[in-house]
Write an enzyme that holds these catalytic residues in place. Structure first.
Site, PDB file in Angstrom:
ATOM      1  N   ASN A 112      33.167  40.576  36.002  1.00  0.00           N
ATOM      2  CA  ASN A 112      33.936  39.609  36.785  1.00  0.00           C
ATOM      3  C   ASN A 112      33.539  38.197  36.360  1.00  0.00           C
ATOM      4  O   ASN A 112      32.377  37.948  36.033  1.00  0.00           O
ATOM      5  CB  ASN A 112      33.595  39.799  38.276  1.00  0.00           C
ATOM      6  CG  ASN A 112      34.322  38.802  39.166  1.00  0.00           C
ATOM      7  OD1 ASN A 112      35.535  38.632  39.077  1.00  0.00           O
ATOM      8  ND2 ASN A 112      33.576  38.120  40.033  1.00  0.00           N
ATOM      9  N   ASN A 115      42.357  32.906  32.080  1.00  0.00           N
ATOM     10  CA  ASN A 115      41.235  33.664  31.504  1.00  0.00           C
ATOM     11  C   ASN A 115      41.738  34.830  30.658  1.00  0.00           C
ATOM     12  O   ASN A 115      41.166  35.129  29.611  1.00  0.00           O
ATOM     13  CB  ASN A 115      40.292  34.154  32.606  1.00  0.00           C
ATOM     14  CG  ASN A 115      39.325  33.067  33.039  1.00  0.00           C
ATOM     15  OD1 ASN A 115      38.407  32.719  32.300  1.00  0.00           O
ATOM     16  ND2 ASN A 115      39.547  32.510  34.217  1.00  0.00           N
ATOM     17  N   HIS A 125      33.234  34.437  37.826  1.00  0.00           N
ATOM     18  CA  HIS A 125      33.205  33.689  39.088  1.00  0.00           C
ATOM     19  C   HIS A 125      33.030  32.197  38.763  1.00  0.00           C
ATOM     20  O   HIS A 125      32.168  31.844  37.960  1.00  0.00           O
ATOM     21  CB  HIS A 125      32.054  34.179  39.976  1.00  0.00           C
ATOM     22  CG  HIS A 125      32.025  33.485  41.295  1.00  0.00           C
ATOM     23  ND1 HIS A 125      32.926  33.779  42.299  1.00  0.00           N
ATOM     24  CD2 HIS A 125      31.263  32.470  41.756  1.00  0.00           C
ATOM     25  CE1 HIS A 125      32.710  32.974  43.321  1.00  0.00           C
ATOM     26  NE2 HIS A 125      31.698  32.176  43.022  1.00  0.00           N
ATOM     27  N   ILE A 176      38.556  46.094  46.287  1.00  0.00           N
ATOM     28  CA  ILE A 176      38.534  47.488  45.828  1.00  0.00           C
ATOM     29  C   ILE A 176      37.216  48.114  46.300  1.00  0.00           C
ATOM     30  O   ILE A 176      36.277  47.380  46.644  1.00  0.00           O
ATOM     31  CB  ILE A 176      38.663  47.584  44.282  1.00  0.00           C
ATOM     32  CG1 ILE A 176      37.720  46.583  43.587  1.00  0.00           C
ATOM     33  CG2 ILE A 176      40.094  47.326  43.858  1.00  0.00           C
ATOM     34  CD1 ILE A 176      37.799  46.588  42.067  1.00  0.00           C
ATOM     35  N   GLY A 219      46.436  33.569  35.025  1.00  0.00           N
ATOM     36  CA  GLY A 219      45.945  34.309  33.869  1.00  0.00           C
ATOM     37  C   GLY A 219      45.447  33.460  32.717  1.00  0.00           C
ATOM     38  O   GLY A 219      45.553  33.876  31.562  1.00  0.00           O
ATOM     39  N   GLU A 248      34.433  28.901  31.769  1.00  0.00           N
ATOM     40  CA  GLU A 248      35.048  30.229  31.942  1.00  0.00           C
ATOM     41  C   GLU A 248      35.678  30.766  30.670  1.00  0.00           C
ATOM     42  O   GLU A 248      35.456  31.929  30.291  1.00  0.00           O
ATOM     43  CB  GLU A 248      36.124  30.184  33.035  1.00  0.00           C
ATOM     44  CG  GLU A 248      35.562  29.878  34.402  1.00  0.00           C
ATOM     45  CD  GLU A 248      36.618  30.009  35.506  1.00  0.00           C
ATOM     46  OE1 GLU A 248      37.383  30.977  35.497  1.00  0.00           O
ATOM     47  OE2 GLU A 248      36.659  29.136  36.381  1.00  0.00           O
ATOM     48  N   LEU A 260      42.025  39.261  42.901  1.00  0.00           N
ATOM     49  CA  LEU A 260      41.595  38.906  44.254  1.00  0.00           C
ATOM     50  C   LEU A 260      41.777  40.018  45.290  1.00  0.00           C
ATOM     51  O   LEU A 260      41.571  39.793  46.478  1.00  0.00           O
ATOM     52  CB  LEU A 260      42.340  37.641  44.716  1.00  0.00           C
ATOM     53  CG  LEU A 260      42.114  36.414  43.813  1.00  0.00           C
ATOM     54  CD1 LEU A 260      42.911  35.217  44.322  1.00  0.00           C
ATOM     55  CD2 LEU A 260      40.621  36.055  43.725  1.00  0.00           C
ATOM     56  N   ASP A 272      29.964  39.707  44.409  1.00  0.00           N
ATOM     57  CA  ASP A 272      29.364  38.666  43.564  1.00  0.00           C
ATOM     58  C   ASP A 272      27.844  38.799  43.404  1.00  0.00           C
ATOM     59  O   ASP A 272      27.157  37.814  43.122  1.00  0.00           O
ATOM     60  CB  ASP A 272      29.678  37.257  44.110  1.00  0.00           C
ATOM     61  CG  ASP A 272      31.156  36.911  43.992  1.00  0.00           C
ATOM     62  OD1 ASP A 272      31.837  37.480  43.119  1.00  0.00           O
ATOM     63  OD2 ASP A 272      31.625  36.068  44.768  1.00  0.00           O
TER      64      ASP A 272
END
Ligand code: GAR
Length: 211
Positions: free
Chosen positions: A110, A16, A112, A96, A14, A183, A93, A153
């Site tokens: 998201n 981010n 990446h 869904i 976590g 990020e 990860l 992605d």
């Protein structure tokens, strides 16, 4: 800027999530707030970060559901019950399905850890992404924030930032540099733009409104 409820979905440490929490505290998101953290497994450090900052959290484990569809339905119910406007996948990860994308069109983003369309798609997550970049010998990598669509992605790109690959890098050193230099900066910037209603998607391309 309208007030938005933000959910951050996590599966790991976590960092981010932490950068988003720090930016929220600095006032970057105006009145918008991270009101929910959803973890895909118990015991991950991201949950502790949520608790330390007084953010509600819940755990949704894929193995507790029979199918991806059942899991996705539970996730949508959780998000809708919490009145969530923006869903941020920050190292989430678990797979869904379209129920989630349809419930939140152009409202799921998201992060990446590469410059999409390089080193992305199925199997490219976490350290695997950096291993692949080093195996290819690229001189620059970086990070991408994009809207999430059913194709992995491949959704409209909101922000990217390039980061130098250095001689002698390991997947771990490259991962750390990309997190620190890209990020943790571009994910909060993208969230800010979303909260300010400045992101517009036309024909799969993101336009950032000036004012
Ligand atoms: C981050 O590097 C993120 O970009 C990556 O997982 C890490 C999570 O770290 N996501 C993916 O690879 C998604 N394909 P964090 O839990 O410390 O934020």
């Amino acid at each position: 800027m309208s007030k938005k409820n933000i959910a951050v979905l996590v599966s790991g440490g976590g960092t981010n999530l932490q950068s988003l929490i720090d930016c929220e505290k600095q006032g970057m998101f105006g009145e918008s707030k991270i009101t929910l953290v959803v973890a895909s497994k118990p015991g991950v450090y991201a949950l502790e970060r949520a608790a330390n900052n007084g953010i509600d959290s819940t755990v949704l484990c894929r193995k507790d559901y029979e199918s991806i569809a059942d899991y996705s339905k539970a996730l949508v119910d959780t998000l809708k019950n919490a009145d969530i406007d923006l869903v941020v996948l920050a190292g989430f990860l678990t797979i869904i399905d379209e129920q989630v994308y349809e419930a939140y069109p152009n409202a799921i983003i998201n992060i990446h850890p590469a410059l999409i369309p390089s080193f992305c798609g199925k199997g490219y997550y976490g350290l695997h992404v950096h291993e692949a970049a080093l195996e290819k010998g690229v001189r620059v990598s970086g990070a991408t924030v994009h809207f999430v669509t059913p194709e992995c992605d491949a959704g409209p790109i909101i922000m990217q930032k390039a980061v130098e690959v250095k001689q002698g890098d390991t997947p771990e050193t490259l991962q750390k540099r990309i997190m620190e230099e890209a990020e943790w900066k571009i994910l909060p910037e993208a969230v800010k733009l979303f909260c300010e209603d400045k992101l517009e998607v036309k024909d799969n391309i993101v336009f950032i409104k000036e004012n």
